[in-house]
Design an enzyme around this catalytic site. Structure first.
Site, PDB file in Angstrom:
ATOM      1  CG  ASP A 158      73.213  85.948  21.688  1.00  0.00           C
ATOM      2  OD1 ASP A 158      74.139  86.718  21.375  1.00  0.00           O
ATOM      3  OD2 ASP A 158      73.178  85.312  22.756  1.00  0.00           O
ATOM      4  CG  HIS A 169      69.606  78.411  20.619  1.00  0.00           C
ATOM      5  ND1 HIS A 169      68.947  78.354  21.825  1.00  0.00           N
ATOM      6  CD2 HIS A 169      70.194  79.618  20.593  1.00  0.00           C
ATOM      7  CE1 HIS A 169      69.116  79.495  22.474  1.00  0.00           C
ATOM      8  NE2 HIS A 169      69.886  80.282  21.753  1.00  0.00           N
ATOM      9  CE1 TYR A 225      67.344  78.412  25.585  1.00  0.00           C
ATOM     10  CE2 TYR A 225      68.842  76.593  25.114  1.00  0.00           C
ATOM     11  CZ  TYR A 225      67.684  77.290  24.848  1.00  0.00           C
ATOM     12  OH  TYR A 225      66.859  76.873  23.818  1.00  0.00           O
ATOM     13  CG  HIS A 273      68.084  87.429  21.733  1.00  0.00           C
ATOM     14  ND1 HIS A 273      68.071  87.963  23.006  1.00  0.00           N
ATOM     15  CD2 HIS A 273      68.596  86.186  21.840  1.00  0.00           C
ATOM     16  CE1 HIS A 273      68.547  87.051  23.859  1.00  0.00           C
ATOM     17  NE2 HIS A 273      68.886  85.970  23.177  1.00  0.00           N
TER      18      HIS A 273
HETATM   19 NI    NI Z   1      70.536  82.191  21.923  1.00  0.00          NI
END
Ligand code: NI
Length: 297
Positions: free
Chosen positions: A104, A159, A196, A250
């Protein structure tokens, strides 16, 4: 227990989401039933608890690279019928040791190319949930993601917590990101991950109906954004991976990217095969019916 690594909280939220979405869809369908009854049946529709799935699974404009993973050689036997496509996935029920590795918040100018090299060396396919404004800034990296056979997916434009946005702001986050991805890569995403994990039934329904996007959550979370230690990230992933799992990481943290060669090699040694999220979804099967409990005398 291929699909049991997510938390009870997440499970409860998903249940509520899918129930509400099904009810909303049922009301919608009931109200439009007379008009639909005059139409011929659509061969590409799947009925999910009263909801008509509007989009086929893959909508790639550049689809030659998105279905097969040469290195993994997907020759899975498929005796059971595929499960109807759902709104939301945290993991899948699959036959075989398949997992989906997901990254991500990129593309990142240095770390994403480094990660792509690690993936390429091992013939592993992954899924990248990208931030739209990062795609606009680094379109060549987004293109490389697709050119090398990975799935590219929507993770919003900036985001935000999507559940706190106005309807028009929500639409802009999703549509702008889809457009940036398509402009950079020629591919329209079919999956998205809410930042999230914040989502609700109404937004899930909109994502599915208006944008053809399935919501992808996760079943393995090393908390790599918080614990910036490669050893922790890799050991958590290796310990918690299970067939059908969707692993969250990530590609904007050096500690995460540095953890990947060890994580990949350990999972490969355990017999895992890496597929994209859409490939994993395509292998999803309804859970086997539970055997009736019988008391032995
Ligand atoms: Ni994210």
């Amino acid at each position: 227990m291929p699909c049991g690594m997510f938390t009870n909280l997440l499970r409860m939220r998903l249940l509520i989401n899918s129930t509400l979405a099904s009810l909303a869809a049922l009301v919608f369908l009931t109200s439009t039933a007379p008009a639909k009854a005059q139409l011929p049946p659509r061969p590409d529709t799947l009925s999910v608890a009263g909801f008509v799935q509007p989009q086929p699974l893959m909508q790639s404009l550049n689809s030659t690279e998105t279905v097969t993973s040469p290195a993994n050689q997907l020759t899975a036997p498929t005796p059971a019928p595929a499960a109807p496509r759902k709104f939301t996935y945290t993991c899948c029920n699959v036959e075989g040791s398949y997992v989906a590795m997901t990254f991500d918040d990129g593309p990142h100018p240095k770390l994403t190319p480094k990660l792509l090299d690690f993936l390429k060396e091992r013939g592993i396919k992954a899924t990248f949930f990208v931030i739209g404004k990062n795609v606009a800034e680094f379109p060549d990296i987004a293109k490389r993601i697709v050119d090398e056979g990975h799935e590219i997916a929507n993770h919003s434009w900036t985001h935000p917590q999507l559940t706190k946005l106005s309807p028009s702001a929500f639409a802009a986050e999703i549509a702008q990101t889809n457009e940036a991805i398509e402009k950079a890569t020629g591919v329209r995403p079919v999956t998205m991950r809410p930042p999230y994990g914040a989502i609700n039934a109404n937004l899930t329904k909109r994502l599915n109906e208006e944008y053809g996007l399935s919501v992808i959550l996760w079943s393995v979370d090393p908390l790599d954004w918080k614990i910036r230690k490669s050893d922790h990230v890799s050991s958590h992933i290796i310990k918690n991976a299970a067939p059908g799992g969707i692993i969250l990481a990530h590609d904007i943290h050096a500690s995460t990217v540095d953890a990947m060669p060890g994580s990949f090699d350990a999972l490969l040694a355990k017999g895992y095969k890496f597929v994209t999220v859409s490939e994993l979804i395509a292998m999803d099967r309804p859970p086997a019916p539970k055997a009736a409990s019988q008391k032995t005398p």
